[in-house]
Design a protein around this motif. Sequence first.
Motif, PDB file in Angstrom:
ATOM      1  N   GLY A  10      -7.054  27.898 -14.226  1.00  0.00           N
ATOM      2  CA  GLY A  10      -5.663  27.968 -14.648  1.00  0.00           C
ATOM      3  C   GLY A  10      -4.908  29.152 -14.077  1.00  0.00           C
ATOM      4  O   GLY A  10      -4.043  29.727 -14.732  1.00  0.00           O
ATOM      5  N   VAL A  11      -5.181  29.482 -12.830  1.00  0.00           N
ATOM      6  CA  VAL A  11      -4.611  30.693 -12.229  1.00  0.00           C
ATOM      7  C   VAL A  11      -3.163  30.468 -11.795  1.00  0.00           C
ATOM      8  O   VAL A  11      -2.840  29.458 -11.167  1.00  0.00           O
ATOM      9  N   ALA A  12      -2.321  31.413 -12.128  1.00  0.00           N
ATOM     10  CA  ALA A  12      -0.933  31.438 -11.654  1.00  0.00           C
ATOM     11  C   ALA A  12      -0.713  32.752 -10.924  1.00  0.00           C
ATOM     12  O   ALA A  12      -1.195  33.805 -11.353  1.00  0.00           O
ATOM     13  N   VAL A  13       0.010  32.691  -9.808  1.00  0.00           N
ATOM     14  CA  VAL A  13       0.253  33.890  -9.009  1.00  0.00           C
ATOM     15  C   VAL A  13       1.720  33.979  -8.641  1.00  0.00           C
ATOM     16  O   VAL A  13       2.442  32.981  -8.610  1.00  0.00           O
ATOM     17  N   ALA A  14       2.146  35.218  -8.349  1.00  0.00           N
ATOM     18  CA  ALA A  14       3.544  35.456  -7.991  1.00  0.00           C
ATOM     19  C   ALA A  14       3.612  36.348  -6.769  1.00  0.00           C
ATOM     20  O   ALA A  14       2.696  37.120  -6.484  1.00  0.00           O
ATOM     21  N   ARG A  15       4.724  36.234  -6.037  1.00  0.00           N
ATOM     22  CA  ARG A  15       5.000  37.105  -4.901  1.00  0.00           C
ATOM     23  C   ARG A  15       6.348  37.765  -5.132  1.00  0.00           C
ATOM     24  O   ARG A  15       7.357  37.071  -5.332  1.00  0.00           O
ATOM     25  N   GLY A  16       6.365  39.112  -5.161  1.00  0.00           N
ATOM     26  CA  GLY A  16       7.617  39.810  -5.404  1.00  0.00           C
ATOM     27  C   GLY A  16       8.228  39.461  -6.747  1.00  0.00           C
ATOM     28  O   GLY A  16       9.451  39.449  -6.887  1.00  0.00           O
ATOM     29  N   GLY A  17       7.384  39.176  -7.730  1.00  0.00           N
ATOM     30  CA  GLY A  17       7.851  38.832  -9.057  1.00  0.00           C
ATOM     31  C   GLY A  17       8.267  37.389  -9.230  1.00  0.00           C
ATOM     32  O   GLY A  17       8.636  36.971 -10.337  1.00  0.00           O
TER      33      GLY A  17
END
Length: 207
Positions: A10-17
């Motif tokens: 269930g991984v969620a990731v962000a770039r620059g918020g």
Amino acid sequence: MNAPPLVLDGVAVARGGVPVLEGVTVRADPGTALILRGPNGAGKTTLLRTIAGLQAPIAGEIAPGPDQVAYGAHADGMKGGLTVAENLAFWAGIHGTGGIGEALDAFGLARLSERAAQHLSAGQARRLGLARLLLTGRPVWLLDEPTVSLDAEGVGLFGQVVRAHLGRGGIAAIATHVDLGIAGVPLDLAGFRARSVPAEGALAWDV
């Protein structure tokens, strides 16, 4: 090699918020290559950086920890004033893995061992950067477009090294647009695109 499975739950990731991916769930067992697919901006680099521990996920769990992972990024990470052999010896010393002969031979660098890294061609420098993987002693390799600048011979050498790593029970997660001739489990990131990403969806710096 006794690699733990690579597990994303269930991984969620962000770039620059900005959220890029969410709900990424996959398991890669020892001996498995996980092939990340998706267009530029899909979040492949961001996901690999997160698995490597260079940034935290915004949700979900990742195993194993960064101490089991070697990350091959876009940059080759070499010191130009040092020779090929000196660069590899430095990394072998950092990881406590001993000699560099296998790494030199595996990537066709033996005849270049006394050449300063700053005098290598782009393809030779890329091979030198990839040779570090063999000196880490780590079972999980994260590879972000590893064949950039490599000619056909270099791609072939890289494929042999990865297959040998898998044959020893290692794991590789590879973001690539190139057919590397490596049997693997495809992971299409299009299915995990975060709902907040605009329709055009391009975080142009993330490939």
